[in-house]
Design a protein around this motif. Sequence first.
Motif, PDB file in Angstrom:
ATOM      1  N   PRO A 545      72.927  53.867 -42.425  1.00  9.01           N
ATOM      2  CA  PRO A 545      73.636  54.660 -43.436  1.00  9.01           C
ATOM      3  C   PRO A 545      72.932  55.949 -43.833  1.00  9.01           C
ATOM      4  N   ASP A 546      71.638  56.053 -43.567  1.00 11.66           N
ATOM      5  CA  ASP A 546      70.933  57.280 -43.953  1.00 11.66           C
ATOM      6  C   ASP A 546      70.721  58.233 -42.780  1.00 11.66           C
ATOM      7  N   ASP A 547      71.141  57.808 -41.596  1.00 16.14           N
ATOM      8  CA  ASP A 547      70.960  58.639 -40.399  1.00 16.14           C
ATOM      9  C   ASP A 547      72.221  59.490 -40.221  1.00 16.14           C
ATOM     10  N   PRO A 548      72.108  60.830 -40.262  1.00 13.72           N
ATOM     11  CA  PRO A 548      73.320  61.660 -40.118  1.00 13.72           C
ATOM     12  C   PRO A 548      73.950  61.575 -38.736  1.00 13.72           C
ATOM     13  N   GLY A 549      73.273  60.913 -37.780  1.00 14.52           N
ATOM     14  CA  GLY A 549      73.849  60.728 -36.452  1.00 14.52           C
ATOM     15  C   GLY A 549      73.048  61.449 -35.389  1.00 14.52           C
ATOM     16  N   GLN A 550      73.323  61.064 -34.151  1.00 19.08           N
ATOM     17  CA  GLN A 550      72.513  61.561 -33.039  1.00 19.08           C
ATOM     18  C   GLN A 550      73.185  62.757 -32.366  1.00 19.08           C
ATOM     19  N   SER A 551      72.539  63.886 -32.527  1.00 19.06           N
ATOM     20  CA  SER A 551      73.056  65.099 -31.911  1.00 19.06           C
ATOM     21  C   SER A 551      72.847  65.072 -30.395  1.00 19.06           C
ATOM     22  N   ILE A 552      71.801  64.354 -29.960  1.00 24.74           N
ATOM     23  CA  ILE A 552      71.482  64.295 -28.518  1.00 24.74           C
ATOM     24  C   ILE A 552      71.489  62.831 -28.079  1.00 24.74           C
ATOM     25  N   LEU A 553      72.147  62.572 -26.968  1.00 22.69           N
ATOM     26  CA  LEU A 553      72.190  61.205 -26.431  1.00 22.69           C
ATOM     27  C   LEU A 553      71.334  61.094 -25.170  1.00 22.69           C
ATOM     28  N   PHE A 554      71.010  59.862 -24.835  1.00 23.30           N
ATOM     29  CA  PHE A 554      70.412  59.489 -23.546  1.00 23.30           C
ATOM     30  C   PHE A 554      68.962  59.964 -23.367  1.00 23.30           C
ATOM     31  N   ALA A 555      68.200  59.890 -24.447  1.00 24.53           N
ATOM     32  CA  ALA A 555      66.762  60.184 -24.329  1.00 24.53           C
ATOM     33  C   ALA A 555      66.068  59.082 -23.536  1.00 24.53           C
ATOM     34  N   ASP A 556      66.613  57.877 -23.609  1.00 26.80           N
ATOM     35  CA  ASP A 556      65.945  56.727 -22.966  1.00 26.80           C
ATOM     36  C   ASP A 556      66.836  56.040 -21.959  1.00 26.80           C
ATOM     37  N   GLY A 557      67.601  56.768 -21.209  1.00 27.59           N
ATOM     38  CA  GLY A 557      68.457  56.145 -20.209  1.00 27.59           C
ATOM     39  C   GLY A 557      69.912  56.173 -20.607  1.00 27.59           C
ATOM     40  N   PHE A 558      70.727  55.582 -19.752  1.00 27.71           N
ATOM     41  CA  PHE A 558      72.181  55.769 -19.845  1.00 27.71           C
ATOM     42  C   PHE A 558      72.899  54.430 -19.997  1.00 27.71           C
ATOM     43  N   PRO A 559      74.089  54.440 -20.607  1.00 30.84           N
ATOM     44  CA  PRO A 559      74.825  53.186 -20.783  1.00 30.84           C
ATOM     45  C   PRO A 559      75.535  52.748 -19.500  1.00 30.84           C
ATOM     46  N   ARG A 560      74.774  52.684 -18.424  1.00 24.98           N
ATOM     47  CA  ARG A 560      75.276  52.180 -17.139  1.00 24.98           C
ATOM     48  C   ARG A 560      74.385  51.024 -16.714  1.00 24.98           C
ATOM     49  N   GLU A 561      74.864  50.305 -15.752  1.00 26.14           N
ATOM     50  CA  GLU A 561      74.067  49.181 -15.261  1.00 26.14           C
ATOM     51  C   GLU A 561      72.691  49.684 -14.811  1.00 26.14           C
ATOM     52  N   GLY A 562      71.649  49.044 -15.288  1.00 24.71           N
ATOM     53  CA  GLY A 562      70.295  49.463 -14.936  1.00 24.71           C
ATOM     54  C   GLY A 562      69.811  50.654 -15.744  1.00 24.71           C
ATOM     55  N   GLY A 563      70.694  51.204 -16.610  1.00 22.97           N
ATOM     56  CA  GLY A 563      70.300  52.319 -17.470  1.00 22.97           C
ATOM     57  C   GLY A 563      70.159  53.642 -16.739  1.00 22.97           C
ATOM     58  N   ARG A 564      70.669  53.712 -15.509  1.00 16.62           N
ATOM     59  CA  ARG A 564      70.491  54.934 -14.716  1.00 16.62           C
ATOM     60  C   ARG A 564      71.791  55.719 -14.581  1.00 16.62           C
ATOM     61  N   ALA A 565      71.677  57.027 -14.650  1.00 18.92           N
ATOM     62  CA  ALA A 565      72.818  57.891 -14.334  1.00 18.92           C
ATOM     63  C   ALA A 565      72.933  58.008 -12.817  1.00 18.92           C
ATOM     64  N   ARG A 566      74.094  58.469 -12.365  1.00 17.48           N
ATOM     65  CA  ARG A 566      74.353  58.470 -10.922  1.00 17.48           C
ATOM     66  C   ARG A 566      74.689  59.876 -10.421  1.00 17.48           C
ATOM     67  N   PHE A 567      74.183  60.179  -9.240  1.00 20.18           N
ATOM     68  CA  PHE A 567      74.633  61.377  -8.530  1.00 20.18           C
ATOM     69  C   PHE A 567      75.835  60.987  -7.682  1.00 20.18           C
ATOM     70  N   THR A 568      76.941  61.672  -7.852  1.00 23.88           N
ATOM     71  CA  THR A 568      78.092  61.449  -6.972  1.00 23.88           C
ATOM     72  C   THR A 568      78.374  62.748  -6.224  1.00 23.88           C
ATOM     73  N   PRO A 569      78.096  62.792  -4.926  1.00 23.80           N
ATOM     74  CA  PRO A 569      78.294  64.026  -4.154  1.00 23.80           C
ATOM     75  C   PRO A 569      79.750  64.477  -4.178  1.00 23.80           C
ATOM     76  N   ALA A 570      79.935  65.779  -4.153  1.00 23.54           N
ATOM     77  CA  ALA A 570      81.292  66.352  -4.167  1.00 23.54           C
ATOM     78  C   ALA A 570      81.454  67.299  -2.990  1.00 23.54           C
ATOM     79  N   ASP A 571      82.624  67.235  -2.370  1.00 21.91           N
ATOM     80  CA  ASP A 571      82.927  68.118  -1.240  1.00 21.91           C
ATOM     81  C   ASP A 571      83.834  69.256  -1.673  1.00 21.91           C
ATOM     82  N   VAL A 572      83.861  70.298  -0.879  1.00 21.18           N
ATOM     83  CA  VAL A 572      84.764  71.414  -1.163  1.00 21.18           C
ATOM     84  C   VAL A 572      86.178  71.020  -0.736  1.00 21.18           C
TER      85      VAL A 572
END
Length: 697
Positions: A545-572
């Motif tokens: 209740p005293d925390d105005p909220g988090q302006s920045i997310l993911f300082a300690d990993g990501f809400p994905r399995e294993g806590g890791r973000a993923r690279f997904t290659p993209a084609d033209v």
Amino acid sequence: DRKDFDKEVASVCPFCGVGCQISLKVKDGKIKYVEGIDGPANQNRLCVKGRFGFDYINHPHRLTKPLIRRDDAPAKGMNVDPGNYLDVFREATWEEAMDRAAGGLSELRDTQGGQTVAGFGSAKCSNEEAYLFQKLIRQGFGHNNVDHCTRLCHASSVAALMENVGSGGVTATFNEIENADVAIVIGANPVENHPVAATYFKQFAARGGKLIVMDPRGQALKRHASHMLQFKPGTDVAMLNAICNVIVTEGLFDEQYIDGYTENWDAEREHLKRFTPESMSEICGIDAETLRDVARTFAGAQSAMIFWGMGISQHTYGTDNSRCLISLALMTGQIGRPGTGLHPLRGQNNVQGASDAGLIPMYLPDYQSVTSAEVRASFDALWGAGTVAAEKGLTVTEILQGIHDGQIKGMFIQGENPAMSDPDLDHARAGLAMLDHLVVQDIFLTETANFADVILPASAFAEKTGTVTNTNRQVQMGRPAVPPPGEAREDWRILIDMGQRLGLDWTYSHPRDVYAEMASTMPSLDHISWDRLEHQAVTYPTSGPDDPGQSILFADGFPREGGRARFTPADVIAPDEQPDAEYPMVLTTGRQLEHWHTGAMTRRATVLDAVEPQANCSLHPHTLRDLGVEAGGYVTLSTRRGRITVMARADRAVARDMVFLPFAYVEAAANLLTNPAIDPIGKIPEFKYAAVRVEKA
Ligand code: SF4
């Protein structure tokens, strides 16, 4: 006399996703003027829409009584004057109108199946109204065919963010640019579309921050930019992959961050090898040295952010565009720290909140998937056994096609205007005309209401209570300053009445009741009570209740399995439709500073309409000269789908083979021309690229 008011009411600007807090000064029951106040996003600032765009709420076109289509009305079509409609609709009591509205929808449900009824809710409404609307469709009709305008703006961005970082919201507020030393703004024109956010971007540049603007069309932020990349339209992936290629080949990536927080890097690195700046330069129109300079500048930053808009998302490869931006941030470790992050700039004032509240066909509140048995069980426990269907519902564009296919026969549309906002409008309008039963809830007789069987008069933002969530994930309280006109009602009241008439056991008596239930289903709103929001804006998530909220997310990993973000290659991938001999130029659409989306509100705001009163398009002066048209003269724009005539402006920011067309003007509706081809993942139409022929009118 600016001190001459009876009361002042704090609320939130109803236009863009910046979410500026405003003070409404009320005199004799009317809003007299508006001032900015010290909200977390705007710090007293307002743009011209927030300052002067409020008097549409007193416009004589406001709907003040429920309306029912006359038995002898002409065939459904674009044939109703919003100020003179009594030859098509007759006034009715609320009792008769609600009986007719709910009766028609429930008859379809009971005789042809609930899946024949679909709903469009609205990002212009509150979080509580969005929650009620999605619950009404899911609980009342037993399926997930409910969506809203996110499908037309950032659906592809959200798809890529969910896929690769595990969360659809921004990873950092736009105010974090104060802590950055480099920022990319791509496919966005914040000076016109997020004007108060743009003031922070300009200040960032003024104090020496390097602002890299990437846009096929020139724009005002160019004056503040260290780099302006005016690339060829439709070549985002080529340009971004070339920049990432430089980061890989020159070893500018953050190995420690990649090792600690990501997955699939080897595949991404291998994929990027062939996108050399030299090979991509010809495709995107930016020279190889500039691409290298941008790569070095971004990767060499202490803290860097990426902002993007519809220029990225509204493509058949919009998800790929966002994947590239996510990969760029991940490989350089520019995420999770002050002054870093990914920020898709949201369009409507509550598109973030409406999406969070579950107004989308594949997710329940807080992006909990309808395909998860565990998730469905938790909502069934609250809403009743067997309420939530396991199949993903249809999206906005699929629902309109579903009408043509005979799959959808009835609709409830609240505050959305698909007869102006959808691509290939002749097709969309023909679909609306085919519906057996259409209920529209709105404040004006919109283009969509032309096709309604029942119209329910609703409330403007300044006439009701409710929370909204801006692009920064900041939840804020909107408050009523004046009553709805005539017999118009607050949207939440109409939804509750509708739910009860559809047989739902709804006992809410105030938006706070709805908020309490909604928050109980959304972990993101933990520690954010209605009472707290009465006193302060809160950025979600917050730790207490005293925390105005988090302006920045993911300082300690990501809400994905294993806590890791993923690279997904993209084609033209090329845009769906290429210029050819018949349609040799590129049409792109967007907004203007003074007008808001389909124009229903801002074209009825006196000052805004006075500043920008006429449908227009922008062409390069040389293109106009070649056409033999003076600036201010008229041109005819034709695509494979339609044709409009519109006044032409001379604008050197537009490439010679391109035309820019705002979509707020019904008399020259841009979406009569646009291509309905969609991104296969985000299901968003390609509003930003169509082949067009331009001729002197
Ligand atoms: Fe309203 Fe957006 Fe302008 Fe702020 S920047 S006043 S939210 S339109």
